[in-house]
Design a protein around this motif. Structure first.
Motif, mmCIF file in Angstrom:
data_model
loop_
_atom_site.group_PDB
_atom_site.id
_atom_site.type_symbol
_atom_site.label_atom_id
_atom_site.label_comp_id
_atom_site.label_asym_id
_atom_site.label_seq_id
_atom_site.Cartn_x
_atom_site.Cartn_y
_atom_site.Cartn_z
ATOM 1 N N TYR A 233 -16.340 8.509 0.447
ATOM 2 C CA TYR A 233 -15.950 8.100 1.764
ATOM 3 C C TYR A 233 -16.542 6.872 2.164
ATOM 4 C CZ TYR A 233 -14.095 13.037 1.390
ATOM 5 O OH TYR A 233 -13.442 14.031 1.235
ATOM 6 N N SER A 234 -17.346 6.411 1.406
ATOM 7 C CA SER A 234 -18.127 5.221 1.483
ATOM 8 C C SER A 234 -17.250 3.897 1.294
ATOM 9 C CB SER A 234 -19.454 5.313 1.090
ATOM 10 O OG SER A 234 -20.338 5.890 1.366
ATOM 11 N N CYS A 235 -17.914 2.651 1.369
ATOM 12 C CA CYS A 235 -17.345 1.420 1.046
ATOM 13 C C CYS A 235 -16.955 1.170 -0.275
ATOM 14 C CB CYS A 235 -18.195 0.458 1.480
ATOM 15 S SG CYS A 235 -17.344 -1.234 1.203
ATOM 16 N N THR A 236 -15.663 1.500 -0.545
ATOM 17 C CA THR A 236 -15.079 1.449 -2.181
ATOM 18 C C THR A 236 -13.879 1.001 -1.978
ATOM 19 O OG1 THR A 236 -14.423 3.909 -1.978
ATOM 20 C CG2 THR A 236 -16.740 3.624 -2.841
ATOM 21 N N PRO A 237 -13.211 0.418 -3.297
ATOM 22 C CA PRO A 237 -11.953 0.077 -3.499
ATOM 23 C C PRO A 237 -11.137 1.378 -3.348
ATOM 24 C CG PRO A 237 -13.242 -0.901 -5.198
ATOM 25 C CD PRO A 237 -14.234 0.188 -4.498
ATOM 26 N N ARG A 238 -9.968 1.234 -2.470
ATOM 27 C CA ARG A 238 -9.134 2.521 -2.419
ATOM 28 C C ARG A 238 -7.701 2.021 -2.397
ATOM 29 N NH1 ARG A 238 -12.048 5.670 1.517
ATOM 30 N NH2 ARG A 238 -13.784 5.028 0.296
ATOM 31 N N ASN A 239 -6.892 3.065 -2.605
ATOM 32 C CA ASN A 239 -5.283 2.470 -2.670
ATOM 33 C C ASN A 239 -4.847 2.408 -0.946
ATOM 34 O OD1 ASN A 239 -4.812 2.587 -5.255
ATOM 35 N ND2 ASN A 239 -4.331 5.112 -4.930
ATOM 36 N N PHE A 240 -4.249 1.095 -0.609
ATOM 37 C CA PHE A 240 -3.378 0.973 0.693
ATOM 38 C C PHE A 240 -2.221 0.579 0.179
ATOM 39 C CE2 PHE A 240 -8.017 0.616 1.804
ATOM 40 C CZ PHE A 240 -7.858 0.710 3.246
ATOM 41 N N SER A 241 -1.320 0.805 1.048
ATOM 42 C CA SER A 241 -0.035 0.541 1.218
ATOM 43 C C SER A 241 0.071 -0.666 1.850
ATOM 44 C CB SER A 241 1.132 1.706 1.712
ATOM 45 O OG SER A 241 2.244 1.352 1.602
ATOM 46 N N VAL A 242 0.943 -1.845 1.255
ATOM 47 C CA VAL A 242 1.022 -3.088 2.217
ATOM 48 C C VAL A 242 2.434 -3.427 1.976
ATOM 49 C CG1 VAL A 242 -1.256 -3.962 1.572
ATOM 50 C CG2 VAL A 242 0.604 -4.530 0.012
ATOM 51 N N SER A 243 2.718 -4.023 3.170
ATOM 52 C CA SER A 243 4.441 -4.505 3.320
ATOM 53 C C SER A 243 4.371 -5.805 2.652
ATOM 54 C CB SER A 243 4.680 -4.663 4.754
ATOM 55 O OG SER A 243 5.668 -5.524 4.865
ATOM 56 N N LEU A 244 5.273 -5.829 1.788
ATOM 57 C CA LEU A 244 5.430 -7.358 1.050
ATOM 58 C C LEU A 244 5.928 -8.291 1.853
ATOM 59 C CD1 LEU A 244 7.187 -6.043 -2.535
ATOM 60 C CD2 LEU A 244 4.800 -6.562 -1.990
ATOM 61 N N ARG A 245 6.644 -8.119 2.789
ATOM 62 C CA ARG A 245 7.000 -9.202 3.400
ATOM 63 C C ARG A 245 5.750 -9.803 4.349
ATOM 64 N NH1 ARG A 245 12.196 -8.456 7.393
ATOM 65 N NH2 ARG A 245 11.962 -10.880 7.000
ATOM 66 N N GLU A 246 4.978 -8.884 4.670
ATOM 67 C CA GLU A 246 4.045 -9.482 5.607
ATOM 68 C C GLU A 246 2.812 -9.792 4.905
ATOM 69 O OE1 GLU A 246 2.595 -5.943 8.025
ATOM 70 O OE2 GLU A 246 4.315 -5.755 9.127
ATOM 71 N N GLU A 247 2.513 -9.271 3.552
ATOM 72 C CA GLU A 247 1.422 -9.756 2.652
ATOM 73 C C GLU A 247 1.791 -11.156 2.057
ATOM 74 O OE1 GLU A 247 -2.097 -8.867 0.536
ATOM 75 O OE2 GLU A 247 -1.014 -7.804 2.223
ATOM 76 N N LEU A 248 3.240 -11.413 1.936
ATOM 77 C CA LEU A 248 3.523 -12.509 1.324
ATOM 78 C C LEU A 248 4.115 -13.754 2.519
ATOM 79 C CD1 LEU A 248 5.582 -11.358 -1.788
ATOM 80 C CD2 LEU A 248 3.206 -12.191 -1.695
ATOM 81 N N LYS A 249 4.012 -13.046 3.605
ATOM 82 C CA LYS A 249 4.477 -14.010 4.558
ATOM 83 C C LYS A 249 5.954 -14.684 4.401
ATOM 84 C CE LYS A 249 -0.088 -15.026 6.428
ATOM 85 N NZ LYS A 249 -0.654 -13.941 5.806
ATOM 86 N N ARG A 250 6.785 -13.847 3.927
ATOM 87 C CA ARG A 250 8.095 -14.124 3.633
ATOM 88 C C ARG A 250 9.139 -13.584 4.698
ATOM 89 N NH1 ARG A 250 9.140 -15.967 -1.737
ATOM 90 N NH2 ARG A 250 11.299 -16.286 -0.928
#
Length: 329
Positions: A233-250
């Protein structure tokens, strides 16, 4: 056998009124006292064969002068009953400083031969214990020798014991360790194994519900797992769901799937240093990974959709750390 006053008065004052002497060894009901004037050996009964069961022997080595120190060197042939959960509970050999009762080490098993031990004063205790079960071989053999303390030898700088440190300093030091064993070694370097064993002995005056409901025992409860649970539960890499349009700014394209899972730093940083006012979970190692997706774009002139498989680069966080970002930074 009757001893002269000159031979026995010093020993009898320290130990037991009823002693006997044989081959230079004073034996009392509780321990064997050896006057160390030259090199010699101490060994488990029947070494290098199997030692007897249910045995307790204590040797007290006493150097002839106050300035002398005693060095113990273990024979490479070493084997006692194995430890349980990393703790020598049953058969073991133990070296102790008589002044203060500080245990320098307790050893068992056969995987590692104990290193040399040197007394801090002119005396040292060696204790051998075996129980009713599983005697092993070859036991142990220890060579002892005299070291003369140089009067001009500079003293090592004194290290402040853990119990004398402030709560803040102690808390920060303990937080940096990854296992319970490391914590105990830091707090009590001379007797950490004994303290580890004591931790798992129930004391009914202070025992909690975990003992009653979970049958607390050394083999079931592992406090190191608690740290692992905190890490999740501390600061670690974990799975996040990202929107491709927002992530790539397309804004000119449609992607399928529209969202993808990536590794991003997340979790709390509540366990930062006590003097940090603003602690943030930040990435310390980034990797770019490519994901194959379906991209849809309007054809020029409005003549339908252009469909292509394409690789899109997404940033993944591989390592994270709590970074202190105080107002002064």
């Amino acid at each position: 056998m009757h001893e002269s006053v000159a031979e026995s008065s010093h020993i009898s004052k320290i130990h037991h009124a009823s002693t006997k002497e044989q081959n230079g060894v004073h034996e009392s009901q509780h321990e064997k006292v050896l006057s160390v004037t030259a090199d010699g050996i101490i060994q488990s009964p029947d070494f290098p064969n199997t030692y007897p069961r249910n045995t307790v022997i204590v040797w007290r080595l006493v150097a002839v002068t106050e300035s002398s120190r005693i060095q113990l060197t273990f024979d490479p042939r070493f084997g006692l009953e194995d430890a349980e959960d990393g703790i020598c509970k049953y058969d073991y050999v133990e070296v102790e400083e008589p002044v203060g009762g500080v245990v320098l080490g307790r050893w068992c098993g056969s995987e590692m031969v104990p290193g040399p031990q040197v007394s801090k004063g002119n005396q040292i205790l060696i204790r051998f214990v075996s129980d009713d079960y599983f005697p092993s071989d070859p036991g142990f053999c220890i060579r002892y020798s005299l070291l003369q303390q140089s009067q001009s030898e500079p003293e090592a700088p004194a290290v402040m014991p853990a119990w004398m440190q402030s709560v803040d300093v102690l808390s920060e030091a303990v937080a940096g360790f990854s296992t319970m064993e490391e914590v105990m070694k830091y707090l009590e370097p001379e007797r950490w194994q004994v303290d580890m064993e004591d931790l798992y002995k129930p004391t009914w005056q202070v025992v909690g519900k975990s003992f009653i409901h979970q049958k607390k025992s050394r083999g079931v409860v592992d406090l190191n797992l608690l740290r692992e649970e905190v890490r999740l539960y501390s600061c670690t890499p974990r799975n996040f769901s990202v929107s491709l349009r927002e992530e790539l700014k397309r804004t000119d394209a449609i992607f399928w799937p529209s969202c993808l899972l990536v590794k991003r730093c997340g979790g709390n940083c509540a366990c930062c240093s006590h003097n940090c006012y603003d602690c943030q979970c930040s990435t310390t190692k980034v990797a770019k990974k490519y994901h194959e997706v379906l991209m849809l774009k309007h054809r020029a002139g409005g003549r339908g959709l252009q469909k292509t498989l394409t690789d899109v680069p997404l940033e993944h966080h591989e390592e994270c750390s709590c970074v202190c970002k105080n107002d002064s930074d």
